[in-house]
Design a protein around this motif. Structure first.
Motif, short mmCIF file in Angstrom:
data_model
loop_
_atom_site.label_atom_id
_atom_site.label_comp_id
_atom_site.label_asym_id
_atom_site.label_seq_id
_atom_site.Cartn_x
_atom_site.Cartn_y
_atom_site.Cartn_z
N VAL A 56 -5.51 1.93 0.24
CA VAL A 56 -4.07 1.74 0.01
C VAL A 56 -3.40 1.22 1.26
CG1 VAL A 56 -3.95 3.55 -1.72
CG2 VAL A 56 -3.57 4.13 0.66
N SER A 57 -4.17 0.73 2.20
CA SER A 57 -3.56 0.27 3.45
C SER A 57 -2.53 -0.82 3.20
CB SER A 57 -4.64 -0.23 4.41
OG SER A 57 -5.40 -1.26 3.80
N SER A 58 -2.75 -1.61 2.14
CA SER A 58 -1.80 -2.68 1.86
C SER A 58 -0.48 -2.15 1.36
CB SER A 58 -2.39 -3.62 0.79
OG SER A 58 -2.65 -2.90 -0.40
N GLU A 274 5.96 4.95 0.21
CA GLU A 274 5.24 6.21 -0.01
C GLU A 274 4.79 6.31 -1.47
OE1 GLU A 274 4.44 8.62 2.21
OE2 GLU A 274 5.22 7.31 3.79
N TYR A 275 5.66 5.89 -2.37
CA TYR A 275 5.31 5.94 -3.79
C TYR A 275 4.31 4.86 -4.15
CZ TYR A 275 8.66 9.58 -4.69
OH TYR A 275 9.31 10.79 -4.69
N ALA A 279 0.87 5.52 -6.05
CA ALA A 279 0.42 4.71 -7.18
C ALA A 279 -0.97 4.14 -6.93
CB ALA A 279 1.43 3.58 -7.44
N ALA A 280 -1.21 3.66 -5.70
CA ALA A 280 -2.52 3.10 -5.37
C ALA A 280 -3.61 4.16 -5.46
CB ALA A 280 -2.48 2.50 -3.97
N THR A 285 0.18 0.61 -10.94
CA THR A 285 1.31 -0.10 -10.35
C THR A 285 2.42 0.91 -10.09
OG1 THR A 285 2.38 -0.56 -12.47
CG2 THR A 285 0.74 -2.16 -11.69
N LEU A 286 3.33 0.55 -9.20
CA LEU A 286 4.45 1.45 -8.92
C LEU A 286 5.27 1.69 -10.18
CD1 LEU A 286 6.25 3.01 -6.93
CD2 LEU A 286 7.45 0.86 -6.46
N GLU A 287 5.48 0.65 -10.97
CA GLU A 287 6.27 0.78 -12.19
C GLU A 287 5.65 1.79 -13.14
OE1 GLU A 287 8.03 -1.96 -15.88
OE2 GLU A 287 6.68 -2.84 -14.37
N ASP A 288 4.33 1.68 -13.34
CA ASP A 288 3.66 2.60 -14.26
C ASP A 288 3.63 4.01 -13.70
OD1 ASP A 288 3.21 0.63 -16.12
OD2 ASP A 288 1.19 0.15 -15.39
#
Length: 382
Positions: A56-58, A274-275, A279-280, A285-288
């Motif tokens: 999740v580094s990205s 952070e979120y 999610a990752a 996805t952040l939305e989901d």
């Protein structure tokens, strides 16, 4: 809540490091709020410990630096001689008992008991509530398992069930909080409650031998004394955090700022990241991910806006104090901090810390901490 806010705002570096983990993978973070995400992610981290987690580094954004601010301090208020009251909350016997109950819950099995309900018990209830003599679906429930002391119900409800017995009805009277559902907020209500069962977490063989073998205390007496000491330490720390919060608020209220939306949005973006990390972790996805909390990104951003605005003002003020008092950080001090953080978060190579945060950001954070220390050292605390 203020403790969480301050620990989040004043320990941004620690948050970033724990978000990235030793190898740039998610190991759990604290977004600085009370959403269900914290508990859920903690459970997932425990379940997947030792398993490979997705990178999740990205998802971790570059931290915001006050050097990039377009916001300014128009007038720095007085920062010497500020006043604050240090109140240390008393640790009660009930506080200790609550911790003991939590331990028993971890090691025990839920077993029906034939006695009046106590805090920590699970009662199965049927209930109907009335406001202005009328009820509604939201005030009714059947065969609902409620752990007394869990805070699941409106304040005052669970406390009034202490002493309730099986197969008896009881009446509960309370007033709903002002920030509750609009149609019943601030109104008086009463509930008719029928108790179907009372259960407690029973630990087979509970006693000194069990405690010594499983909990690393010498006896139950030693356990209670140790818990009280830990709670007292936490109360002292909470009091210190509250003092720091009050001093910062006094400084901010006495200062004037020109705060630009771009800087507030930058901090909101950092908190949103952070979120993205959460999610990752779930390969979502952040939305989901936010849909699982019935929330949109826009709603999350709005929720953080006040905190981000506060953070911009706080950083500006602390940096101004540091400049006014010439509170600088040497290369040697910065290197010592890097090594300290590496040891604290399990990096074998201290240079890995700088892959997350630059030395300039680390120095900036250290200057802010020193400014706060200076403010407190020159404050009048009673």
């Amino acid at each position: 809540m203020k403790r969480k806010i301050m620990m989040f705002l004043l320990s941004v570096l620690a948050v970033c490091l724990t978000a990235c983990g030793k190898n740039g993978t998610a190991e759990g973070t604290d977004a600085g709020n009370d959403t269900a995400a914290e508990a859920e992610d903690q459970e997932t981290a425990e379940e997947t410990e030792g398993e490979e987690t997705p990178s999740v580094s990205s998802a971790v954004r570059e931290p915001v630096s006050c050097e990039d601010f377009t916001s300014k301090v128009v007038r720095l208020g007085e920062y010497k001689g500020l006043s604050a009251v240090r109140n240390v909350e008393e640790v009660t016997d009930e506080d200790v008992e609550a911790e003991i109950r939590a331990v028993k819950k971890d090691y025990g099995e839920l077993t029906e008991v034939d006695r009046p309900a106590q805090m920590g018990d699970v009662v199965v209830i049927n209930y109907t509530g009335y406001v202005d003599g009328e009820t509604m679906d939201a005030l009714q429930g059947a065969e609902f398992p409620l752990e007394l002391g869990s805070g699941q119900f409106v304040p005052g409800f669970e406390e009034q069930l202490v002493g309730a017995v099986i197969d008896e009805k009881c009446e509960i009277n309370l007033t709903f909080p002002e920030d509750y559902y609009e149609e019943i907020a601030g109104k008086e209500a009463y509930f008719e409650v029928y108790v179907e069962s009372v259960s407690a977490y029973e630990v087979e063989g509970w006693g000194d031998d069990f405690i010594r073998e499983n909990l690393e205390y010498e006896s139950e007496e030693d356990m209670r004394a140790s818990i009280r000491e830990e709670l007292q330490t936490a109360a002292e720390e909470d009091a210190d955090v509250q003092v720091e919060y009050d001093l910062i608020m006094a400084l901010l209220n006495g200062s004037e700022f020109d705060v630009q939306d771009a800087d507030v949005e930058a901090y909101i973006g950092e908190m949103i990241s952070e979120y993205e990390t959460y999610a990752a972790l779930y390969q979502m996805t952040l939305e989901d991910y936010l849909k699982t909390f019935q929330m949109t990104e826009e709603q999350l951003r709005n929720m953080y806006r006040e905190t981000a605005d506060f953070r911009v003002r706080m950083v500006l003020a602390l940096q101004a104090v540091a400049s006014a008092e010439q509170l600088e950080v040497t290369e040697e001090e910065c290197q010592a901090k890097v090594e300290e953080l590496a040891a604290e978060y399990g990096y074998s190579d201290p240079s890995a810390v700088e892959a997350v945060y630059s030395r300039d950001i680390i120095k900036e954070q250290m200057r802010q901490e020193r400014a706060l220390e200076f403010i407190r050292a020159n404050a009048v605390i009673s």
